[in-house]
Design a protein around this motif. Structure first.
Motif, PDB file in Angstrom:
ATOM      1  N   VAL A 192      15.411  11.817 -64.932  1.00  0.00           N
ATOM      2  CA  VAL A 192      15.512  12.021 -66.381  1.00  0.00           C
ATOM      3  C   VAL A 192      16.357  10.925 -67.037  1.00  0.00           C
ATOM      4  O   VAL A 192      15.959  10.346 -68.065  1.00  0.00           O
ATOM      5  CB  VAL A 192      16.110  13.410 -66.691  1.00  0.00           C
ATOM      6  CG1 VAL A 192      16.416  13.545 -68.178  1.00  0.00           C
ATOM      7  CG2 VAL A 192      15.149  14.503 -66.239  1.00  0.00           C
ATOM      8  N   VAL A 193      17.512  10.604 -66.446  1.00  0.00           N
ATOM      9  CA  VAL A 193      18.391   9.599 -67.037  1.00  0.00           C
ATOM     10  C   VAL A 193      17.755   8.207 -66.971  1.00  0.00           C
ATOM     11  O   VAL A 193      17.908   7.401 -67.889  1.00  0.00           O
ATOM     12  CB  VAL A 193      19.770   9.592 -66.347  1.00  0.00           C
ATOM     13  CG1 VAL A 193      20.643   8.474 -66.894  1.00  0.00           C
ATOM     14  CG2 VAL A 193      20.463  10.935 -66.552  1.00  0.00           C
ATOM     15  N   SER A 226      26.119  15.112 -65.729  1.00  0.00           N
ATOM     16  CA  SER A 226      25.939  16.157 -66.744  1.00  0.00           C
ATOM     17  C   SER A 226      24.493  16.629 -66.800  1.00  0.00           C
ATOM     18  O   SER A 226      24.218  17.837 -66.833  1.00  0.00           O
ATOM     19  CB  SER A 226      26.375  15.632 -68.117  1.00  0.00           C
ATOM     20  OG  SER A 226      27.743  15.285 -68.126  1.00  0.00           O
ATOM     21  N   VAL A 227      23.559  15.678 -66.817  1.00  0.00           N
ATOM     22  CA  VAL A 227      22.138  16.040 -66.855  1.00  0.00           C
ATOM     23  C   VAL A 227      21.744  16.766 -65.572  1.00  0.00           C
ATOM     24  O   VAL A 227      20.990  17.752 -65.607  1.00  0.00           O
ATOM     25  CB  VAL A 227      21.267  14.776 -67.047  1.00  0.00           C
ATOM     26  CG1 VAL A 227      19.788  15.111 -66.863  1.00  0.00           C
ATOM     27  CG2 VAL A 227      21.501  14.167 -68.424  1.00  0.00           C
ATOM     28  N   SER A 228      22.268  16.312 -64.438  1.00  0.00           N
ATOM     29  CA  SER A 228      21.943  16.941 -63.152  1.00  0.00           C
ATOM     30  C   SER A 228      22.439  18.379 -63.096  1.00  0.00           C
ATOM     31  O   SER A 228      21.728  19.283 -62.621  1.00  0.00           O
ATOM     32  CB  SER A 228      22.557  16.136 -62.000  1.00  0.00           C
ATOM     33  OG  SER A 228      22.046  14.814 -61.974  1.00  0.00           O
ATOM     34  N   LEU A 285      26.883  10.768 -67.573  1.00  0.00           N
ATOM     35  CA  LEU A 285      25.571  11.173 -68.077  1.00  0.00           C
ATOM     36  C   LEU A 285      24.695  11.706 -66.944  1.00  0.00           C
ATOM     37  O   LEU A 285      24.037  12.744 -67.092  1.00  0.00           O
ATOM     38  CB  LEU A 285      24.890   9.981 -68.757  1.00  0.00           C
ATOM     39  CG  LEU A 285      23.490  10.234 -69.332  1.00  0.00           C
ATOM     40  CD1 LEU A 285      23.531  11.318 -70.393  1.00  0.00           C
ATOM     41  CD2 LEU A 285      22.910   8.936 -69.906  1.00  0.00           C
ATOM     42  N   GLY A 328      17.917  14.705 -61.985  1.00  0.00           N
ATOM     43  CA  GLY A 328      18.815  14.130 -62.983  1.00  0.00           C
ATOM     44  C   GLY A 328      18.668  12.618 -63.069  1.00  0.00           C
ATOM     45  O   GLY A 328      18.661  12.039 -64.167  1.00  0.00           O
TER      46      GLY A 328
END
Length: 262
Positions: free
Chosen positions: A65-66, A50-52, A47, A62
């Motif tokens: 956000v996570v 992927s977000v990064s 996760l 990232g």
């Protein structure tokens, strides 16, 4: 008694965190074995990466956000814990009357006190242990997130703002901010709580011990973890303020009123 349980659980959580440091040296990937690695740490690692990558390979952003996403997931648990805590606080006067009524220390009287106390909980539909369940549920998530950051190779090779994510903050800014925000968050959590002198002493100890421990850990650990602590603490401060807003305003107005009377 309830606050004592939380005190012990807090210390146990720190021990669990430190005991995991031996495994932190082992990178996490799809070949990592074990329930903990396969179902908690690796999915969180995926996760984060992927977000990064979605944010232009900005691993610092990232993590921010996570961290917020994880906190939002466990937010209902924290709201439930706060409501249960407020319900327990409302019962304190009646529980004090029961303790005064059954003040004798003999076994029969203490058994009667326990029965009356449980009847009181049942009458108001309050579970004295309900506040522990959210903590037990969120701990694996938070510690798993800690492991995911520590054991994801991509994070160590990126920088964010003035620091490298894989090494400690050279300016010690993040560790200090992590300690300060931990103190503020705990102070807000304590605000408006009615406690016995013994409980108040234990909570005051944690109020000052935890920020110091966080600063010590953050100075030694990679800056990515300090970033996680800072963002998580800021979220918790905002969360606590909005959940306990009426109580905090009531406490503040009470203090102001007391000051005026003097």
């Amino acid at each position: 008694m309830k606050k004592r349980i939380f005190f012990i659980m807090g210390i146990a959580a720190i021990i669990m965190l430190l005991s995991g440091c031996t495994e932190i040296k082992q990178p996490i990937d799809s070949s990592s074995t074990g329930f903990w690695n396969h179902y908690i740490v690796y999915p969180l690692s995926v996760l984060i990466t992927s977000v990064s990558k979605f944010l232009g390979n900005n691993y610092g952003l990232g993590i921010v956000v996570v961290t917020i996403l994880v906190r939002l997931v466990i937010l209902p648990l924290m709201i439930k814990q706060t409501k249960n805590s407020k319900a327990m606080q409302a019962l304190q006067p009646e529980m004090a009357k029961l303790k005064e009524k059954y003040s004798s220390k003999d076994a029969a009287t203490q058994q009667k006190l326990q029965q009356e106390t449980m009847a009181l909980f049942s009458k108001y539909n309050v579970n004295p242990l309900a506040g522990c369940f959210p903590l037990l549920i969120q701990m694996p998530i938070l510690i798993g997130f800690y492991h995911a950051i520590s054991r994801t190779r991509e994070i160590a090779h990126h920088s964010f703002l003035w620091f490298d994510l894989g090494t400690p903050d050279p300016l010690y800014i993040l560790p200090i901010v992590a300690g300060i925000t931990t103190f503020i968050q705990q102070k807000l959590t304590m605000a408006g709580n009615t406690t016995t002198p013994q409980m108040a002493t234990q909570m005051t100890m944690m109020l000052y011990i935890m920020p110091v421990m966080i600063v010590i850990f953050a100075i030694r650990f990679p800056a990515a973890l300090s970033l996680y602590w800072v963002v998580g603490n800021i979220f918790m401060i905002a969360q606590t303020y909005f959940i306990k807003g009426p109580d905090l305003r009531k406490t503040a107005s009470g203090d102001a009123g007391g000051a005026k009377k003097k």
